[in-house]
Scaffold this active site. Structure first.
Site, PDB file in Angstrom:
ATOM      1  N   ARG A  44      33.444  41.879  51.811  1.00 60.64           N
ATOM      2  CA  ARG A  44      35.181  41.990  52.135  1.00 60.64           C
ATOM      3  C   ARG A  44      35.570  43.508  52.408  1.00 60.64           C
ATOM      4  O   ARG A  44      35.239  44.980  50.920  1.00 60.64           O
ATOM      5  CB  ARG A  44      36.184  40.676  51.141  1.00 60.64           C
ATOM      6  CG  ARG A  44      36.215  39.935  51.868  1.00 60.64           C
ATOM      7  CD  ARG A  44      36.661  38.386  50.284  1.00 60.64           C
ATOM      8  NE  ARG A  44      37.399  39.385  49.179  1.00 60.64           N
ATOM      9  CZ  ARG A  44      38.226  38.429  48.246  1.00 60.64           C
ATOM     10  NH1 ARG A  44      38.156  37.542  48.202  1.00 60.64           N
ATOM     11  NH2 ARG A  44      39.775  39.682  47.886  1.00 60.64           N
ATOM     12  N   ARG A  51      29.685  40.892  45.505  1.00 60.53           N
ATOM     13  CA  ARG A  51      29.218  39.931  45.731  1.00 60.53           C
ATOM     14  C   ARG A  51      29.304  40.460  47.612  1.00 60.53           C
ATOM     15  O   ARG A  51      29.274  41.501  48.087  1.00 60.53           O
ATOM     16  CB  ARG A  51      31.345  39.847  45.884  1.00 60.53           C
ATOM     17  CG  ARG A  51      31.543  38.569  47.182  1.00 60.53           C
ATOM     18  CD  ARG A  51      32.912  38.092  46.832  1.00 60.53           C
ATOM     19  NE  ARG A  51      33.928  38.592  46.496  1.00 60.53           N
ATOM     20  CZ  ARG A  51      34.807  38.488  45.822  1.00 60.53           C
ATOM     21  NH1 ARG A  51      35.157  37.431  45.876  1.00 60.53           N
ATOM     22  NH2 ARG A  51      36.008  39.694  46.005  1.00 60.53           N
ATOM     23  N   ARG A  59      50.790  33.493  42.359  1.00 63.62           N
ATOM     24  CA  ARG A  59      50.141  34.864  42.258  1.00 63.62           C
ATOM     25  C   ARG A  59      51.771  35.655  41.211  1.00 63.62           C
ATOM     26  O   ARG A  59      51.285  36.421  40.838  1.00 63.62           O
ATOM     27  CB  ARG A  59      49.480  35.664  42.389  1.00 63.62           C
ATOM     28  CG  ARG A  59      48.086  35.346  43.228  1.00 63.62           C
ATOM     29  CD  ARG A  59      47.800  36.034  44.031  1.00 63.62           C
ATOM     30  NE  ARG A  59      47.022  37.085  44.324  1.00 63.62           N
ATOM     31  CZ  ARG A  59      45.666  36.647  44.485  1.00 63.62           C
ATOM     32  NH1 ARG A  59      45.131  35.527  44.923  1.00 63.62           N
ATOM     33  NH2 ARG A  59      44.376  37.900  44.855  1.00 63.62           N
ATOM     34  N   ARG A 101      44.285  45.611  42.914  1.00 63.82           N
ATOM     35  CA  ARG A 101      44.597  43.997  42.530  1.00 63.82           C
ATOM     36  C   ARG A 101      44.428  43.760  41.153  1.00 63.82           C
ATOM     37  O   ARG A 101      45.029  42.832  40.152  1.00 63.82           O
ATOM     38  CB  ARG A 101      43.066  43.308  43.188  1.00 63.82           C
ATOM     39  CG  ARG A 101      43.025  43.478  44.083  1.00 63.82           C
ATOM     40  CD  ARG A 101      41.852  43.978  45.065  1.00 63.82           C
ATOM     41  NE  ARG A 101      41.234  42.158  44.865  1.00 63.82           N
ATOM     42  CZ  ARG A 101      39.901  42.076  45.300  1.00 63.82           C
ATOM     43  NH1 ARG A 101      38.454  43.017  45.320  1.00 63.82           N
ATOM     44  NH2 ARG A 101      40.031  41.034  45.170  1.00 63.82           N
ATOM     45  N   LYS A 136      36.776  31.896  40.946  1.00 66.18           N
ATOM     46  CA  LYS A 136      37.230  31.041  41.491  1.00 66.18           C
ATOM     47  C   LYS A 136      37.305  30.636  42.540  1.00 66.18           C
ATOM     48  O   LYS A 136      36.713  29.171  42.386  1.00 66.18           O
ATOM     49  CB  LYS A 136      39.691  31.321  41.610  1.00 66.18           C
ATOM     50  CG  LYS A 136      40.099  32.065  41.043  1.00 66.18           C
ATOM     51  CD  LYS A 136      41.253  32.627  40.656  1.00 66.18           C
ATOM     52  CE  LYS A 136      41.208  33.900  42.199  1.00 66.18           C
ATOM     53  NZ  LYS A 136      40.691  34.923  41.757  1.00 66.18           N
TER      54      LYS A 136
END
Ligand code: AP5
Ligand code: ZN
Length: 213
Positions: free
Chosen positions: A160, A127, A88, A171, A13
């Site tokens: 992160r 990431r 969400r 998650r 996203k």
């Protein structure tokens, strides 16, 4: 246009948003980014959100709805917006619909980024974030800029706190139990377009461009 990008953690996203934003002159509202900024600045919302975020659980609906209500008022959102990571939960979606219908507008499209869970571990573990711009890189799929090339700034990239295999499990669980019903909610309204996001980023970009033509 008023768009929603929805999909599991690491589905792309944040990677796709800048292009959609510039192609369609929209503002990019990412609740995860706004919450991380609030945590870093230790604002009252940030203090309340920190623990849920670090454990991979969702932050309360009241906090995120409040953040979005404020954010959509910004002048740069006049032409429309990209909601990245919101709504969400079904209550968030209902609130959003109420907020928009009070203004006589509605969501134009919901892009559902589909990626199998097993692919997401590698995406999230690899990431790296450039804090100043919020851009994501990936050790394998989107290698960071190197010294002397492109617009390399020399600023360190960060990880992160929730980007580890353990937190990813929570998650993903939150996604499947609390967010999948949001996709079903918009599917009933015939607003959902499937994006096959388990493809190279350039391919995903082309699918989105076609969907928004
Ligand atoms: P949030 O920040 O929204 O995290 P998320 O939904 O888990 O999504 P990510 O940001 O991890 O993934 P992304 O889809 O943006 O992937 P990206 O493009 O970076 O939320 C964080 C937390 O905040 C939540 O857990 C919750 O606590 C709270 N929160 C936020 N919103 C909330 C809400 N509405 N209600 C309640 N709580 C809320 O890509 C990932 C990696 O893959 C990158 O390294 C990238 O380079 C790479 N990549 C991207 N596309 C491709 C591709 N096509 N092929 C290969 N690699 C790719
Ligand atoms: Zn993101």
């Amino acid at each position: 246009k008023r768009l929603i990008l929805i999909g599991p953690p690491g589905c792309g996203k944040g990677t796709q948003s800048p292009k959609i934003k510039s192609d369609h002159c929209l503002c990019h509202l990412a609740t995860g980014d706004m919450l991380r900024a609030a945590v870093a600045a230790k604002t009252p919302n940030g203090v309340k959100a920190k623990q849920a975020m670090e454990s991979g659980a969702l932050v309360s609906d009241d906090i995120v709805v409040g953040i979005i209500e404020e954010a959509v008022k910004a002048p740069e959102c006049r032409n429309g917006f990209i909601l990245d990571g919101f709504p969400r939960t079904v209550p968030q979606a209902v609130k959003l619909d109420e907020m928009l219908s009070a203004k006589g507008v509605s969501i134009d499209a919901v892009l559902n980024f589909e990626v199998p869970d097993e692919v997401l571990v590698e995406r999230v573990e690899g990431r790296w974030i450039h804090p100043a711009s919020g851009r994501s890189y990936h050790t394998k799929f989107a290698p960071p800029k190197v010294e002397g090339k492109d617009d390399f700034t020399g600023e360190p990239l960060i990880k992160r706190k929730d980007d580890n295999a353990e937190t990813l499990k929570s998650r993903l669980q939150a996604f499947h139990t609390q967010t999948q019903p949001v996709i079903d909610y918009y599917a009933i309204a015939k607003k959902v377009t499937e994006i096959h996001a388990n493809k190279p980023a350039s391919d995903v970009e082309a699918q989105i461009a076609a969907a928004l033509k």
